[in-house]
Design a protein around this motif. Structure first.
Motif, PDB file in Angstrom:
ATOM      1  N   PHE A 280      20.342 -38.279  34.149  1.00  0.00           N
ATOM      2  CA  PHE A 280      19.858 -37.412  35.311  1.00  0.00           C
ATOM      3  C   PHE A 280      20.208 -37.898  36.413  1.00  0.00           C
ATOM      4  CE2 PHE A 280      16.526 -35.850  38.306  1.00  0.00           C
ATOM      5  CZ  PHE A 280      17.035 -34.637  38.291  1.00  0.00           C
ATOM      6  N   TRP A 281      19.578 -39.204  36.785  1.00  0.00           N
ATOM      7  CA  TRP A 281      19.412 -39.702  38.129  1.00  0.00           C
ATOM      8  C   TRP A 281      20.937 -40.210  38.388  1.00  0.00           C
ATOM      9  CZ3 TRP A 281      15.634 -38.867  41.063  1.00  0.00           C
ATOM     10  CH2 TRP A 281      14.321 -38.651  40.536  1.00  0.00           C
ATOM     11  N   ILE A 282      21.849 -40.448  37.577  1.00  0.00           N
ATOM     12  CA  ILE A 282      23.309 -41.071  37.901  1.00  0.00           C
ATOM     13  C   ILE A 282      23.867 -39.678  38.465  1.00  0.00           C
ATOM     14  CG2 ILE A 282      25.409 -41.435  36.874  1.00  0.00           C
ATOM     15  CD1 ILE A 282      23.643 -43.194  34.883  1.00  0.00           C
ATOM     16  N   ARG A 283      23.667 -38.530  37.613  1.00  0.00           N
ATOM     17  CA  ARG A 283      24.473 -37.404  38.164  1.00  0.00           C
ATOM     18  C   ARG A 283      24.024 -37.002  39.629  1.00  0.00           C
ATOM     19  NH1 ARG A 283      23.602 -35.711  32.699  1.00  0.00           N
ATOM     20  NH2 ARG A 283      21.680 -34.738  33.338  1.00  0.00           N
ATOM     21  N   LEU A 284      22.734 -37.147  39.776  1.00  0.00           N
ATOM     22  CA  LEU A 284      22.088 -36.728  40.895  1.00  0.00           C
ATOM     23  C   LEU A 284      22.615 -37.749  42.298  1.00  0.00           C
ATOM     24  CD1 LEU A 284      20.238 -35.087  42.737  1.00  0.00           C
ATOM     25  CD2 LEU A 284      18.322 -36.618  42.202  1.00  0.00           C
ATOM     26  N   ARG A 285      22.695 -38.991  41.717  1.00  0.00           N
ATOM     27  CA  ARG A 285      23.235 -39.883  42.890  1.00  0.00           C
ATOM     28  C   ARG A 285      24.600 -39.489  43.192  1.00  0.00           C
ATOM     29  NH1 ARG A 285      20.533 -43.762  39.781  1.00  0.00           N
ATOM     30  NH2 ARG A 285      22.420 -44.495  39.007  1.00  0.00           N
TER      31      ARG A 285
ATOM     32  N   MET B 254       7.550 -50.449  41.873  1.00  0.00           N
ATOM     33  CA  MET B 254       7.728 -50.652  40.410  1.00  0.00           C
ATOM     34  C   MET B 254       8.720 -51.878  40.013  1.00  0.00           C
ATOM     35  SD  MET B 254       9.368 -46.877  39.232  1.00  0.00           S
ATOM     36  CE  MET B 254      10.363 -46.796  40.539  1.00  0.00           C
ATOM     37  N   GLY B 255       8.477 -52.349  38.784  1.00  0.00           N
ATOM     38  CA  GLY B 255       8.967 -53.723  38.450  1.00  0.00           C
ATOM     39  C   GLY B 255      10.653 -53.407  38.185  1.00  0.00           C
ATOM     40  N   LYS B 256      11.468 -54.244  37.738  1.00  0.00           N
ATOM     41  CA  LYS B 256      12.628 -54.384  37.835  1.00  0.00           C
ATOM     42  C   LYS B 256      12.962 -53.496  36.573  1.00  0.00           C
ATOM     43  CE  LYS B 256      16.726 -57.252  37.126  1.00  0.00           C
ATOM     44  NZ  LYS B 256      17.241 -58.570  36.928  1.00  0.00           N
ATOM     45  N   GLU B 257      12.319 -53.627  35.364  1.00  0.00           N
ATOM     46  CA  GLU B 257      12.511 -52.999  33.882  1.00  0.00           C
ATOM     47  C   GLU B 257      12.337 -51.615  34.274  1.00  0.00           C
ATOM     48  OE1 GLU B 257      10.468 -55.366  34.236  1.00  0.00           O
ATOM     49  OE2 GLU B 257      11.493 -57.111  33.251  1.00  0.00           O
ATOM     50  N   GLU B 258      11.368 -50.998  35.038  1.00  0.00           N
ATOM     51  CA  GLU B 258      11.250 -49.630  35.325  1.00  0.00           C
ATOM     52  C   GLU B 258      12.252 -48.950  36.185  1.00  0.00           C
ATOM     53  OE1 GLU B 258       6.478 -48.657  35.555  1.00  0.00           O
ATOM     54  OE2 GLU B 258       7.204 -50.325  36.827  1.00  0.00           O
ATOM     55  N   LEU B 259      12.583 -49.880  37.230  1.00  0.00           N
ATOM     56  CA  LEU B 259      13.840 -49.406  38.080  1.00  0.00           C
ATOM     57  C   LEU B 259      14.940 -49.203  37.278  1.00  0.00           C
ATOM     58  CD1 LEU B 259      13.202 -51.621  41.402  1.00  0.00           C
ATOM     59  CD2 LEU B 259      12.854 -48.994  41.006  1.00  0.00           C
ATOM     60  N   MET B 260      15.555 -50.316  36.282  1.00  0.00           N
ATOM     61  CA  MET B 260      16.531 -50.220  35.679  1.00  0.00           C
ATOM     62  C   MET B 260      16.505 -49.032  34.540  1.00  0.00           C
ATOM     63  SD  MET B 260      18.527 -52.176  36.836  1.00  0.00           S
ATOM     64  CE  MET B 260      20.103 -52.148  35.575  1.00  0.00           C
ATOM     65  N   LYS B 261      15.372 -48.790  34.036  1.00  0.00           N
ATOM     66  CA  LYS B 261      15.196 -47.382  33.233  1.00  0.00           C
ATOM     67  C   LYS B 261      15.768 -46.081  34.022  1.00  0.00           C
ATOM     68  CE  LYS B 261      11.583 -44.651  31.160  1.00  0.00           C
ATOM     69  NZ  LYS B 261      10.008 -44.519  30.685  1.00  0.00           N
ATOM     70  N   TYR B 262      15.161 -45.854  35.249  1.00  0.00           N
ATOM     71  CA  TYR B 262      15.732 -44.791  36.189  1.00  0.00           C
ATOM     72  C   TYR B 262      17.022 -44.858  36.436  1.00  0.00           C
ATOM     73  CZ  TYR B 262      10.741 -43.349  36.234  1.00  0.00           C
ATOM     74  OH  TYR B 262       9.493 -42.684  35.590  1.00  0.00           O
ATOM     75  N   ALA B 263      17.319 -46.238  36.760  1.00  0.00           N
ATOM     76  CA  ALA B 263      18.862 -46.217  37.329  1.00  0.00           C
ATOM     77  C   ALA B 263      19.805 -45.940  36.468  1.00  0.00           C
ATOM     78  CB  ALA B 263      19.050 -47.788  37.666  1.00  0.00           C
ATOM     79  N   ASN B 264      19.632 -45.923  34.861  1.00  0.00           N
ATOM     80  CA  ASN B 264      20.691 -45.842  33.978  1.00  0.00           C
ATOM     81  C   ASN B 264      20.350 -44.375  33.363  1.00  0.00           C
ATOM     82  OD1 ASN B 264      21.851 -48.380  34.207  1.00  0.00           O
ATOM     83  ND2 ASN B 264      20.191 -49.307  32.731  1.00  0.00           N
ATOM     84  N   ASP B 265      19.059 -43.684  33.719  1.00  0.00           N
ATOM     85  CA  ASP B 265      19.165 -42.244  33.331  1.00  0.00           C
ATOM     86  C   ASP B 265      20.122 -41.381  33.573  1.00  0.00           C
ATOM     87  OD1 ASP B 265      18.049 -39.446  33.483  1.00  0.00           O
ATOM     88  OD2 ASP B 265      16.506 -40.639  32.142  1.00  0.00           O
TER      89      ASP B 265
END
Length: 629
Positions: free
Chosen positions: A114-119, A101-112
């Motif tokens: 749900f994923w923040i809570r999971l991490r 995935m590109g940087k934009e896609e990664l940042m999209k998930y990084a700031n989500d």
């Protein structure tokens, strides 16, 4: 040229032939742009003839930098094909290749959210799990059962106890007393027990429990105690509280019904027989035989004496008498005495109802002590209550460093009752087999006397360090046996798991200038192997009593006593952990009796051939073998 293929002539050798080889390739699909080698050159140029140009539009299309690598496209690969001796190049599709995935896609998930809570959940969970594992490991270490460290041995467990009789002290001033203590210290004896020194008309007939024989003198006793303290030696006092002498002031006052002494002794009214005569209160017998009751005409009652009639029994059903002895113990402790060895305590309490004893099954005559079962006059559980009161007084005044021991043999079942909650008796003993030992004592008698005590008492949960009394209140060992036998039995007892109790002439019968076998062996008693090591006993050759002392990581010791009157060469290799070679540490003086003039003792011996002289003791050391035999 066939459609879709370009023939190339070459003189390269293919498959071992010099024939011209034609290379062909398939045309590249217009929509496939993934054709760029590592150097950025167009792979399509591979098929360009010399001096021929490729259409710029097609080339531009193939090299478009704007097109992304699609995971859906097939990546082509070059395949070399040998066909009728011709080498051909073919381009075949390759399996799909996934791109990241590109940087934009990664940042999209990084700031989500749900994923923040999971991490955060995984991060916190990891450290909580790590902390739980750490705490669990600590809990296992702390709570897991551990090998209980042996209790450190006390001063009375490390040193032999040597009894000093009045004759050993009479006429001695401070200088001679100091010399005596020094001689004992050179033999590694640091505990002295004063026996029969109380003021008496004769041994066992005490007239004052707070004073000593005038031929010894109280000042000399105080000097002895003071000198012993300076030399780091301990002094014990032996007392028989069961009875006094008939000339004791307490008894005289008790006969006269003077208070508070009227009930200090066991008194009872007579019984009128069928013939009208006055008879003793019951059928109780003295240890010497015949009635245990004696008539007092001055009081008009019978008094009890379980021993000689000149030794009236004190009444320990009377709390005043119990407290009287507490004062006596305190008196001696204040003078510097370090503890007590009490005698005849199994007779302290009698049945206050004065019931008759039952007849025994022993084949004894009517007036003999063994003809009765002495449940009303001996080994009563109430004895423990009296002893407990005295012990607490001694322990408190000495800050738990005082000895409270008995001189009497005690059965393992009685000891279990005494020590049921807290230890009551230090140095309990069962030494009758040693107290009666003579020249003919056998290896089996030694084995049978020592092993049961070790098996049933020392190794039990109520483990106690026993005393091995070679003399007791009977005839001294050296008066019952030959001097050589007495010496051998004394040396044999020194390394037993327990404390030997000896007379002075068992220790100081050789020249002070020589390092005696006694000193050599007695010194070893402070070693860890003898204080906490394992004990194993055996009989070798039918006549030799043998025991070993072993502890992991330490040299082993073996003690052998030859009970036979004949020399022998014995095989010790069958004893567990005894190796092929053993070393001689010490031996009794009669071990040399079989040696010829000028012949020396070998210090290293084969364990299969160990010579031993008649009635002698031999002490060996060895490096324990690992294999159990």
């Amino acid at each position: 040229m066939e459609s879709g293929r370009l023939d190339l002539e070459t003189h390269a050798e293919v498959n071992g032939t010099n024939k011209p080889t034609a290379a062909t390739y398939k045309s590249i699909p217009d929509d496939d742009t993934n054709w760029q080698d590592k150097k950025g050159e167009n792979i399509g140029d591979m098929g360009k003839p010399e001096n021929e140009e490729i259409d710029d539009g097609a080339k531009e299309k193939m090299l478009s930098e704007e097109v992304k690598i699609s995971p859906k496209k097939d990546v082509s690969q070059v395949i070399f094909i040998s066909e009728n001796g011709d080498a051909k190049i073919d381009v075949a599709p390759k399996g799909p290749v996934l791109s990241g995935m590109g940087k934009e896609e990664l940042m999209k998930y990084a700031n989500d959210p749900f994923w923040i809570r999971l991490r955060w959940f995984l991060f916190i969970g990891f450290w909580l799990l790590w902390l739980a594992m750490l705490l669990g490991a600590v809990a296992i270490i702390v709570m897991a059962p551990k090998c209980t460290a042996p209790q450190p041995k006390t001063w009375w467990e490390k040193s032999p106890i040597v009894q000093l009789e009045p004759d050993d002290l009479k006429g001695k001033d401070a200088i001679s007393l100091s010399h005596l203590l020094d001689r004992l210290k050179n033999q590694h004896v640091s505990v002295i027990s004063l026996s029969n020194i109380l003021k008496s008309t004769s041994p066992g007939h005490v007239t004052d429990f707070r004073d000593v024989d005038p031929s010894i003198g109280m000042e000399n006793v105080k000097t002895l105690i003071k000198l012993a303290k300076e030399k780091e030696q301990k002094v014990l006092l032996e007392i028989d509280p069961n009875h006094s002498g008939i000339d004791h002031p307490w008894f005289n006052r008790s006969q006269k019904l003077e208070e508070p002494y009227s009930n200090y002794y066991v008194w009872a009214n007579h019984k009128v027989g069928t013939d009208g005569n006055n008879n003793p209160p019951n059928n109780w017998l003295s240890t010497y035989g015949k009635s245990a009751w004696e008539w007092s005409s001055s009081r008009g009652q019978y008094y009890l004496h379980q021993f000689d009639k000149s030794q009236p029994d004190l009444n320990f059903n009377n709390s005043l008498v119990i407290e009287e002895f507490n004062k006596i113990f305190s008196h001696w402790l204040d003078l510097g005495i370090n503890g007590f060895r009490l005698g005849f305590t199994q007779h302290l309490i009698e049945d206050p109802a004065l019931q008759d004893e039952k007849m025994s099954t022993n084949a004894a005559q009517a007036d003999e002590y063994e003809s009765l079962v002495h449940v009303h006059t001996r080994d009563r559980v109430e004895n423990a209550q009296v002893l407990r009161i005295w012990r607490e007084n001694v322990i408190n005044k000495t800050k738990e460093d005082g000895l409270f021991a008995l001189r009497d043999d005690i059965a393992s079942d009685i000891l279990a009752v005494f020590n049921e909650k807290n230890k009551l008796v230090d140095l309990p003993q069962s030494s009758m087999f040693l107290m009666h030992a003579d020249n003919g004592i056998t290896a089996k008698a030694l084995q049978d006397g020592i092993k049961p005590w070790r098996d049933h008492v020392y190794n039990s949960s109520k483990a106690s360090w026993p005393a091995w009394d070679l003399n007791g209140d009977k005839t001294a060992l050296r008066n019952r046996t030959l001097p050589a036998v007495a010496e051998s039995l004394t040396l044999m007892s020194l390394l037993l798991p327990g404390t030997p109790v000896l007379k002075l002439n068992d220790v100081l019968h050789e020249k002070d200038s020589e390092k005696t076998a006694f000193a050599t062996i007695s010194e070893k008693r402070n070693d860890e192997i003898f204080l906490n090591g394992d004990f194993h006993s055996d009989i070798v050759n039918g006549t030799v009593f043998v025991y070993t002392r072993l502890k992991s990581g330490l040299p082993g010791y073996l003690v052998a006593y030859q009970s036979s009157e004949h020399p022998a060469v014995i095989d010790l290799s069958g004893i567990p952990h005894v190796p092929k070679e053993v070393n001689v540490l010490a031996y009794s003086s009669n071990y040399l009796s079989e040696k010829k003039a000028g012949e020396t003792i070998e210090t290293k011996l084969s364990s299969t051939r160990v010579p031993i002289a008649p009635k002698s003791t031999l002490v060996l050391t060895f490096v324990p073998s690992k294999d159990e035999k």
